[in-house]
Design a protein around this motif. Structure first.
Motif, PDB file in Angstrom:
ATOM      1  N   ASP A  65       4.146   6.021  14.212  1.00 14.91           N
ATOM      2  CA  ASP A  65       4.367   5.338  12.931  1.00 14.91           C
ATOM      3  C   ASP A  65       4.321   3.821  13.099  1.00 14.91           C
ATOM      4  OD1 ASP A  65       4.625   7.725  11.606  1.00 14.91           O
ATOM      5  OD2 ASP A  65       6.820   7.754  11.681  1.00 14.91           O
ATOM      6  N   ARG A  66       4.875   3.322  14.212  1.00 10.80           N
ATOM      7  CA  ARG A  66       4.871   1.872  14.446  1.00 10.80           C
ATOM      8  C   ARG A  66       3.451   1.331  14.528  1.00 10.80           C
ATOM      9  NH1 ARG A  66       4.348  -2.475  14.282  1.00 10.80           N
ATOM     10  NH2 ARG A  66       5.499  -4.251  15.142  1.00 10.80           N
TER      11      ARG A  66
ATOM     12  N   ASP B 151       0.853  -1.188   0.000  1.00 14.38           N
ATOM     13  CA  ASP B 151       0.000   0.000   0.000  1.00 14.38           C
ATOM     14  C   ASP B 151       0.894   1.244   0.000  1.00 14.38           C
ATOM     15  OD1 ASP B 151      -1.475   2.271   1.557  1.00 14.38           O
ATOM     16  OD2 ASP B 151      -3.066   0.915   0.880  1.00 14.38           O
ATOM     17  N   ARG B 152       0.549   2.206  -0.849  1.00 16.31           N
ATOM     18  CA  ARG B 152       1.381   3.411  -0.983  1.00 16.31           C
ATOM     19  C   ARG B 152       1.535   4.152   0.342  1.00 16.31           C
ATOM     20  NH1 ARG B 152       2.627   5.252  -6.034  1.00 16.31           N
ATOM     21  NH2 ARG B 152       1.738   4.103  -7.790  1.00 16.31           N
ATOM     22  N   ASN B 153       0.505   4.079   1.186  1.00 11.13           N
ATOM     23  CA  ASN B 153       0.563   4.784   2.466  1.00 11.13           C
ATOM     24  C   ASN B 153       1.438   4.076   3.499  1.00 11.13           C
ATOM     25  OD1 ASN B 153      -1.247   6.848   1.637  1.00 11.13           O
ATOM     26  ND2 ASN B 153      -2.981   5.482   2.025  1.00 11.13           N
ATOM     27  N   LEU B 154       1.750   2.801   3.252  1.00 10.01           N
ATOM     28  CA  LEU B 154       2.542   2.030   4.208  1.00 10.01           C
ATOM     29  C   LEU B 154       3.981   1.805   3.756  1.00 10.01           C
ATOM     30  CD1 LEU B 154      -0.014  -0.734   5.326  1.00 10.01           C
ATOM     31  CD2 LEU B 154       0.334   1.555   6.258  1.00 10.01           C
TER      32      LEU B 154
ATOM     33  N   GLU C 237       1.073   2.061  12.711  1.00 10.93           N
ATOM     34  CA  GLU C 237       0.459   2.050  11.393  1.00 10.93           C
ATOM     35  C   GLU C 237       0.684   0.737  10.653  1.00 10.93           C
ATOM     36  OE1 GLU C 237      -1.560   4.388  10.036  1.00 10.93           O
ATOM     37  OE2 GLU C 237      -1.468   5.242  12.051  1.00 10.93           O
ATOM     38  N   ILE C 238       1.579  -0.107  11.143  1.00 11.90           N
ATOM     39  CA  ILE C 238       1.915  -1.327  10.419  1.00 11.90           C
ATOM     40  C   ILE C 238       1.879  -2.538  11.349  1.00 11.90           C
ATOM     41  CG2 ILE C 238       3.303  -0.147   8.687  1.00 11.90           C
ATOM     42  CD1 ILE C 238       5.798  -1.007  10.232  1.00 11.90           C
ATOM     43  N   VAL C 239       1.789  -3.721  10.744  1.00 16.96           N
ATOM     44  CA  VAL C 239       1.729  -4.976  11.487  1.00 16.96           C
ATOM     45  C   VAL C 239       2.963  -5.843  11.213  1.00 16.96           C
ATOM     46  CG1 VAL C 239       0.495  -7.180  11.668  1.00 16.96           C
ATOM     47  CG2 VAL C 239      -0.775  -5.024  11.680  1.00 16.96           C
ATOM     48  N   TYR C 240       3.418  -5.892   9.961  1.00 15.54           N
ATOM     49  CA  TYR C 240       4.548  -6.751   9.630  1.00 15.54           C
ATOM     50  C   TYR C 240       5.867  -6.136  10.070  1.00 15.54           C
ATOM     51  CZ  TYR C 240       1.907 -10.159   6.992  1.00 15.54           C
ATOM     52  OH  TYR C 240       1.035 -11.161   6.654  1.00 15.54           O
ATOM     53  N   ASP C 241       6.658  -6.920  10.805  1.00 13.81           N
ATOM     54  CA  ASP C 241       8.019  -6.520  11.132  1.00 13.81           C
ATOM     55  C   ASP C 241       8.947  -6.851   9.965  1.00 13.81           C
ATOM     56  OD1 ASP C 241       7.117  -5.803  13.687  1.00 13.81           O
ATOM     57  OD2 ASP C 241       7.437  -7.828  14.432  1.00 13.81           O
ATOM     58  N   GLU C 242       8.685  -7.987   9.327  1.00 13.70           N
ATOM     59  CA  GLU C 242       9.444  -8.337   8.135  1.00 13.70           C
ATOM     60  C   GLU C 242       8.663  -9.352   7.312  1.00 13.70           C
ATOM     61  OE1 GLU C 242      13.193 -10.255   8.797  1.00 13.70           O
ATOM     62  OE2 GLU C 242      12.291 -12.069   9.607  1.00 13.70           O
ATOM     63  N   LEU C 243       8.914  -9.328   6.013  1.00 12.27           N
ATOM     64  CA  LEU C 243       8.319 -10.278   5.078  1.00 12.27           C
ATOM     65  C   LEU C 243       9.386 -10.581   4.031  1.00 12.27           C
ATOM     66  CD1 LEU C 243       5.920 -11.848   3.908  1.00 12.27           C
ATOM     67  CD2 LEU C 243       5.167  -9.734   2.792  1.00 12.27           C
TER      68      LEU C 243
END
Length: 304
Positions: free
Chosen positions: A221-222, A185-188, A224-230
């Motif tokens: 900011d943290r 997503d562009r916002n993420l 706003e997201i769920v994934y630490d890494e993919l």
């Protein structure tokens, strides 16, 4: 003279580790020197990332478990909050059999400890119930699941499957975090460092796509997201996924979770299938006790 020799030795090392970047739909992607060289002779970096974003083979690989026979070694352990002491467990070997498009499961061996089952023989833990729904078959089942999930547990199962099978994509119907898992997503995008590198996975030469949370994000900011890494490994020869590693975490006053998963893939003829899945996670959701669990699922002896 000695200083000059040392300088000459250092310069090649610096140039060999130099990196380049590419752009993809507003995303800045770091490339290692191997990918830079491949790019110069025709490797399409943007096309590769588009393939990552649009990939459905990972999801289909899990669906393929519904159409083949196999042997599964299952190891599920419910632990204390610190993850050190096992309070309940199941270790079993099962076989899935296929006949006329219908599947059934045979339990070859099983050993449990603690209160893994309740008095009625039902699963005492949410993680175990979800595992069973994903990888065990009760009775004879023909075809695949269809129609919208009904009931709270069924919806949670469906959402968890999306999280496992289609990581990095938004999950419908999940309040608060449903849109926060969409790393493309562009916002993420601004919260991640993206990379395409060269590496190996289980002996396979791969292109590796990485989306890793930026360091030192502030608390706003943290959130706003769920994934630490993919991280995903793609075979250079076939461009199929051979492995994936992902971790996700989130914390609010109402609920929190921290989960790490690894998946290794294999093939039966032209069918892509999961071979090994490991899970290490803790969940704390409303109206349920915190649950911390680890499991390993190993699939082998695939049969058409």
């Amino acid at each position: 003279m000695r200083k000059i020799i040392l300088t000459l030795l250092v310069i090649p090392a610096i140039s060999a580790s130099a990196q380049d970047t590419a752009r993809y739909k507003g995303m800045t992607v770091n490339l290692d020197e191997h990918v830079v060289k491949a790019k110069r002779i025709g490797f399409d970096v943007n096309g590769f990332i588009r393939r990552v974003e649009e990939d459905t083979t990972f999801y289909r690989a899990f669906k393929n478990l519904r159409i083949v026979g196999f042997t599964a070694d299952n190891d599920i352990r419910i632990t204390d909050k610190k993850g050190g002491k096992t309070i309940a467990s199941l270790v079993s070997r099962t076989q899935q059999h296929m006949q006329n498009g219908c599947r059934s499961m045979q339990v070859i061996s099983e050993k449990t400890t603690g209160n893994f089952y309740d008095r009625k023989g039902d699963y005492n833990y949410y993680t175990a119930e979800l595992y069973a729904n994903l990888f065990f078959t009760k009775g004879t089942v023909c075809g695949d699941e269809s129609g919208p999930a009904k009931g709270s547990l069924a919806r949670h199962r469906s959402q968890l499957k999306q999280l496992i099978f289609n990581p990095g994509k938004p999950i419908t119907g999940v309040p608060v975090v449903g849109s926060k898992v969409a790393v493309f997503d562009r916002n993420l995008m601004r919260y991640y460092d993206f990379s395409v590198t060269s590496g190996t996975f289980a002996g396979t030469d791969c292109y590796v796509f990485g989306a890793v949370m930026k360091k030192n994000l502030n608390s706003i900011d943290r959130a706003e997201i769920v994934y630490d890494e993919l991280i995903t490994w793609f075979s250079k020869e076939t461009m199929e996924i051979v492995g994936r590693r992902y971790s996700l975490s989130y914390k609010t006053l109402i609920f929190d979770f921290n989960v790490k998963m690894n998946v290794q893939m294999t093939k039966l003829d032209d069918l892509l299938l999961p071979a090994v899945i490991t899970y290490d996670g803790t969940w704390n959701v409303p109206f349920k006790k915190r649950e911390t669990a680890v499991f390993t699922a190993r699939f082998s002896e695939f049969r058409n």
